[in-house]
Design a protein around this motif. Structure first.
Motif, PDB file in Angstrom:
ATOM      1  N   LYS A  60     -42.643   2.768  11.574  1.00 40.20           N
ATOM      2  CA  LYS A  60     -42.846   1.473  10.916  1.00 40.20           C
ATOM      3  C   LYS A  60     -43.661   0.487  11.748  1.00 40.20           C
ATOM      4  N   ALA A  61     -43.752   0.699  13.069  1.00 31.73           N
ATOM      5  CA  ALA A  61     -44.509  -0.228  13.909  1.00 31.73           C
ATOM      6  C   ALA A  61     -46.004  -0.180  13.582  1.00 31.73           C
ATOM      7  N   ASN A  62     -46.503   1.008  13.342  1.00 31.03           N
ATOM      8  CA  ASN A  62     -47.915   1.196  12.969  1.00 31.03           C
ATOM      9  C   ASN A  62     -48.014   2.582  12.359  1.00 31.03           C
ATOM     10  N   MET A  78     -41.022  11.746  15.173  1.00 29.28           N
ATOM     11  CA  MET A  78     -41.219  10.517  14.404  1.00 29.28           C
ATOM     12  C   MET A  78     -39.882  10.037  13.871  1.00 29.28           C
ATOM     13  N   ASP A  79     -39.683   8.729  13.932  1.00 28.68           N
ATOM     14  CA  ASP A  79     -38.529   8.089  13.305  1.00 28.68           C
ATOM     15  C   ASP A  79     -39.054   7.395  12.054  1.00 28.68           C
ATOM     16  N   VAL A  80     -38.567   7.813  10.876  1.00 22.98           N
ATOM     17  CA  VAL A  80     -39.065   7.235   9.629  1.00 22.98           C
ATOM     18  C   VAL A  80     -37.923   6.515   8.905  1.00 22.98           C
ATOM     19  N   ILE A 148     -24.243   9.619  12.763  1.00 26.39           N
ATOM     20  CA  ILE A 148     -23.855   8.353  12.141  1.00 26.39           C
ATOM     21  C   ILE A 148     -24.341   7.239  13.043  1.00 26.39           C
ATOM     22  N   ARG A 149     -25.042   6.284  12.425  1.00 23.02           N
ATOM     23  CA  ARG A 149     -25.468   5.119  13.192  1.00 23.02           C
ATOM     24  C   ARG A 149     -24.281   4.194  13.338  1.00 23.02           C
ATOM     25  N   VAL A 150     -23.902   3.945  14.589  1.00 23.62           N
ATOM     26  CA  VAL A 150     -22.770   3.057  14.822  1.00 23.62           C
ATOM     27  C   VAL A 150     -23.290   1.680  15.208  1.00 23.62           C
ATOM     28  N   VAL A 198     -27.630   4.960  17.550  1.00 28.01           N
ATOM     29  CA  VAL A 198     -27.463   3.517  17.727  1.00 28.01           C
ATOM     30  C   VAL A 198     -28.853   2.897  17.860  1.00 28.01           C
ATOM     31  N   HIS A 199     -29.034   1.715  17.314  1.00 26.94           N
ATOM     32  CA  HIS A 199     -30.289   0.965  17.508  1.00 26.94           C
ATOM     33  C   HIS A 199     -29.929  -0.506  17.392  1.00 26.94           C
ATOM     34  N   ILE A 200     -30.070  -1.247  18.487  1.00 26.44           N
ATOM     35  CA  ILE A 200     -29.472  -2.590  18.510  1.00 26.44           C
ATOM     36  C   ILE A 200     -30.453  -3.713  18.242  1.00 26.44           C
ATOM     37  N   GLY A 239     -36.686  -0.398  20.531  1.00 28.09           N
ATOM     38  CA  GLY A 239     -36.460  -1.827  20.722  1.00 28.09           C
ATOM     39  C   GLY A 239     -36.912  -2.425  22.034  1.00 28.09           C
ATOM     40  N   LEU A 240     -37.385  -1.596  22.972  1.00 29.56           N
ATOM     41  CA  LEU A 240     -37.804  -2.181  24.247  1.00 29.56           C
ATOM     42  C   LEU A 240     -38.978  -3.134  24.011  1.00 29.56           C
ATOM     43  N   GLY A 241     -38.891  -4.335  24.594  1.00 35.11           N
ATOM     44  CA  GLY A 241     -39.874  -5.392  24.319  1.00 35.11           C
ATOM     45  C   GLY A 241     -41.168  -5.214  25.093  1.00 35.11           C
ATOM     46  N   ILE A 274     -35.116   8.997  21.612  1.00 39.30           N
ATOM     47  CA  ILE A 274     -35.340   7.553  21.593  1.00 39.30           C
ATOM     48  C   ILE A 274     -36.422   7.264  20.565  1.00 39.30           C
ATOM     49  N   GLU A 275     -36.426   6.027  20.074  1.00 34.69           N
ATOM     50  CA  GLU A 275     -37.301   5.674  18.946  1.00 34.69           C
ATOM     51  C   GLU A 275     -38.148   4.431  19.229  1.00 34.69           C
ATOM     52  N   PRO A 276     -38.981   4.475  20.259  1.00 31.71           N
ATOM     53  CA  PRO A 276     -39.799   3.288  20.526  1.00 31.71           C
ATOM     54  C   PRO A 276     -40.929   3.137  19.507  1.00 31.71           C
ATOM     55  N   GLY A 277     -41.164   1.920  19.063  1.00 36.76           N
ATOM     56  CA  GLY A 277     -42.283   1.638  18.167  1.00 36.76           C
ATOM     57  C   GLY A 277     -43.205   0.620  18.808  1.00 36.76           C
ATOM     58  N   ARG A 278     -42.659  -0.588  18.966  1.00 40.97           N
ATOM     59  CA  ARG A 278     -43.457  -1.705  19.483  1.00 40.97           C
ATOM     60  C   ARG A 278     -44.070  -1.383  20.846  1.00 40.97           C
TER      61      ARG A 278
HETATM   62  C1  LIG Z   1     -37.466  -0.653  13.991  1.00 36.87           C
HETATM   63  C2  LIG Z   1     -36.718   0.487  14.501  1.00 36.87           C
HETATM   64  C3  LIG Z   1     -37.097   1.115  15.686  1.00 36.87           C
HETATM   65  C4  LIG Z   1     -38.254   0.664  16.529  1.00 36.87           C
HETATM   66  O1  LIG Z   1     -38.078  -0.584  17.131  1.00 36.87           O
HETATM   67  P1  LIG Z   1     -39.170  -1.115  18.156  1.00 36.87           P
HETATM   68  O2  LIG Z   1     -38.706  -2.466  18.514  1.00 36.87           O
HETATM   69  O3  LIG Z   1     -40.488  -1.141  17.459  1.00 36.87           O
HETATM   70  O4  LIG Z   1     -39.190  -0.191  19.320  1.00 36.87           O
HETATM   71  C5  LIG Z   1     -36.379   2.220  16.093  1.00 36.87           C
HETATM   72  N1  LIG Z   1     -35.330   2.683  15.373  1.00 36.87           N
HETATM   73  C6  LIG Z   1     -34.941   2.105  14.223  1.00 36.87           C
HETATM   74  C7  LIG Z   1     -33.794   2.665  13.482  1.00 36.87           C
HETATM   75  C8  LIG Z   1     -35.613   0.980  13.748  1.00 36.87           C
HETATM   76  O5  LIG Z   1     -35.218   0.405  12.621  1.00 36.87           O
END
Ligand SMILES: *Cc1c(COP(=O)(O)O)cnc(C)c1O
Length: 421
Positions: A60-62, A78-80, A148-150, A198-200, A239-241, A274-278
Motif C-alpha cells: 500500500k505504500a507504493n 509482499m504484504d497486501v 491472528i493479528r493481535v 502484530v502491526h502497531i 511502521g518504522l519511520g 516484517i512488513e516495511p512500506g514507508r
Molecule cells: C500499513 C501497513 C504496513 C506498512 O506500514 P509502514 O509504516 O509503511 O511501514 C505494514 N503492515 C500492515 C498490516 C499495514 O497496514
C-alpha cells in the motif's frame, strides 16, 4: 539515504537530471529511484540476517507494478491489504507463497481471489472474519495457513491517524482474548494456525513501542504453544519511520530495529516476517512540481504550484512535513524568503507548507518535494478533475514512465451518461 543529489547545480535522480524528466513528461510528476528502493530493501534484509526471515514489502505504500517487480525480483515478499493489491503483486511476478494477506475487512470475494491464486498466509483480524475464511476455504477445498493479528494495546506515539496498536483502534483482536480466538480458529477444518501477527502503526520514531509489543507477542507465543498450537511464524508488521525533515534527529535504523526483534522474539525459533512500506519507498521518491504564480498576500507570499493536495495528500491529511527544495540550486548567499506553498485546489487545506524558508522562487521554477515515494501516488485522486500525475522510475542513467498521465479525454471517458438522461 537516497539518490537524489545536486550535480553541477541541478537536482538529479541518480544520473538523470530532473529538468530532463520534466521536459519529457511535463509537471507535476512522481519520480522514484531504483537504487534507493534496492538499498532500503537490502538494509531490512541485512537487519534480520541470521534469522529465518522474509521481508514482505507493504504494497500500500507504493503499489506501482514496476516498484513491485523491482522488489519482487530481489526476493521480497509482499504484504497486501486488498484483492487489488494481491493481483498487483501477482502481476509483478511475485508468487503466492511470498504474499501475506492483511487487512481488517477482507470480503469473501477477496478471500476467494487470494485462495485461488495461492497465498502464504492470511492474517485474521476478527472472529467473524475467521469464520468467513473457513467458509471460503471449505468451498474451494483448500487449507489456509493463518495467523491472528493481535492488538497489544501499545501506544506507538505516532500521528493518531496512523496508530493501530491501541485498544481503541479497529485493528486486530485484543491480546487478552487471543487464546480463545486461537482455540476457535484451530478447531476449523480448513484453517491451519501457523503464527502470530502484530502491526502497531506507521511512522514510528522510537523503538520502545516495538519492544513493548514484541515482548507481549513473545509471551503470547509461549502460552499458545503451551495450549498446543504450532507457532512457527511471527509477522511483526511494519511502521518504522523515516526522516521527513533533514534538520530533525533521524529515526532508528533498521539494524537497531533488527536488534530489538532478536532481543524480544529471537529465542522462539520462529520464522520472522516484517512488513516495511514507508521505509522502503518513502525516501525513494520525489514529487516534482512547477510554480504557476507567486502571489503577494497580506503579510505573506504564496507560491501557487501546479501540484495540489489531490496529488500529495499527506500534508492535508496528517499535517505531514515534506522538505521542499528548488531543482536548480540557488546561488549561495541569496537571502531566504518565506512562502506559503499551496496548490490550486479549492480548499484551504490545499497547503503544503506555511512560512517555508526558500531562496527566491519565480514563476515556472521547478521545485521538488522530498520523501514522497510512499503514501504519495497511491493516495492521489482526481479531485477538482485534475488528472492523476505520472510516475517515473529512474535506474542509473535510464528512466521510464511507469504510469502515464491520462489525457483529459481518457479521464472523461471513465464516466458514463445513461441514455435515459
Ligand atoms: C500499513 C501497513 C504496513 C506498512 O506500514 P509502514 O509504516 O509503511 O511501514 C505494514 N503492515 C500492515 C498490516 C499495514 O497496514
Amino acid at each position: 539515504m537516497d539518490h537524489f543529489n545536486y550535480r553541477a547545480g541541478l537536482l538529479h535522480a541518480e544520473d538523470v537530471a530532473i529538468p530532463e524528466i520534466a521536459g519529457t513528461v511535463g509537471t507535476p510528476f512522481y519520480v522514484y529511484s531504483a537504487a534507493t528502493l534496492r538499498r532500503h530493501f537490502q538494509v531490512f534484509d541485512d537487519a534480520l540476517a541470521g534469522m529465518d526471515h522474509l521481508v514482505c514489502y507493504a504494497v500500500k505504500a507504493n503499489s506501482n507494478l514496476a516498484v513491485l517487480k523491482l522488489l519482487g525480483d530481489m526476493g521480497a515478499g509482499m504484504d497486501v491489504v486488498s484483492a487489488g493489491e494481491y493481483l498487483r503483486a501477482k502481476a509483478a511476478g511475485v508468487p503466492g507463497e511470498r504474499i501475506v494477506f492483511s487487512g481488517v475487512g477482507k470480503t469473501r470475494e477477496e478471500m476467494r481471489i487470494a485462495l485461488e491464486g495461492g497465498i502464504r498466509q492470511v492474517n485474521l483480524e476478527s472472529e467473524p472474519e475467521m469464520l468467513a475464511l473457513q467458509e471460503v476455504a471449505s468451498s474451494l477445498g483448500v487449507t489456509v495457513p493463518v495467523t491472528i493479528r493481535v492488538n497489544p494495546d501499545v501506544d506507538a506515539k505516532t500521528h493518531e491517524k496512523i496508530a493501530t496498536g491501541k485498544s481503541e483502534n479497529k485493528f486486530g483482536i485484543p491480546i487478552a482474548r487471543a487464546r480463545g480466538a486461537y482455540g476457535e480458529t484451530a478447531a476449523q477444518p480448513n484453517l491451519r494456525v501457523v503464527g502470530v501477527d502484530v502491526h502497531i502503526g506507521s511512522q514510528l520514531t522510537d523503538l520502545a513501542p516495538y519492544r513493548a509489543a514484541y515482548t507481549k507477542v513473545a509471551e503470547l507465543t509461549e502460552q499458545l504453544r503451551a495450549d498446543g498450537h504450532e507457532i512457527s511464524r511471527l509477522d511483526l508488521g511494519g511502521g518504522l519511520g523515516i526522516p521527513y525533515e533533514a534538520s530533525n534527529t533521524a529515526p532508528p535504523l533498521p539494524a537497531d530495529y533488527g536488534a530489538v526483534v532478536r532481543e524480544t522474539v529471537g529465542q522462539l525459533g520462529c520464522e520472522i516476517e516484517i512488513e516495511p512500506g514507508r521505509l522502503i519507498a518513502g525516501n525513494a521518491g520525489l514529487m516534482v512540481a512547477r510554480t504557476i504564480y507567486v502571489k503577494q498576500g497580506e503579510g505573506r507570499k504564496f507560491l501557487i504550484l501546479d501540484a495540489a493536495m489531490n496529488d500529495l495528500v499527506r500534508p492535508a491529511m496528517y499535517e505531514a512535513h515534506h522538505d521542499i527544495v528548488p531543482v536548480i540550486a540557488p546561488e549561495p548567499g541569496l537571502e531566504q524568503e518565506h512562502y506559503d506553498i499551496v496548490g490550486p485546489v479549492c480548499e484551504s487545506g490545499d497547503t503544503f507548507a506555511k512560512a517555508r524558508s526558500l531562496a527566491p522562487v519565480g514563476p515556472e521554477d521547478l521545485i521538488a518535494f522530498r520523501s514522497a515515494g510512499a503514501y504519495g501516488a497511491v493516495m492521489a485522486s482526481e479531485y477538482n478533475s485534475r488528472p492523476l500525475i505520472p510516475e517515473v522510475l529512474v535506474d542509473g542513467d535510464q528512466f521510464a514512465v511507469v504510469r502515464a498521465r491520462p489525457s483529459y479525454a481518457e479521464m472523461l471517458a471513465r464516466d458514463a451518461v445513461p441514455d435515459w438522461l
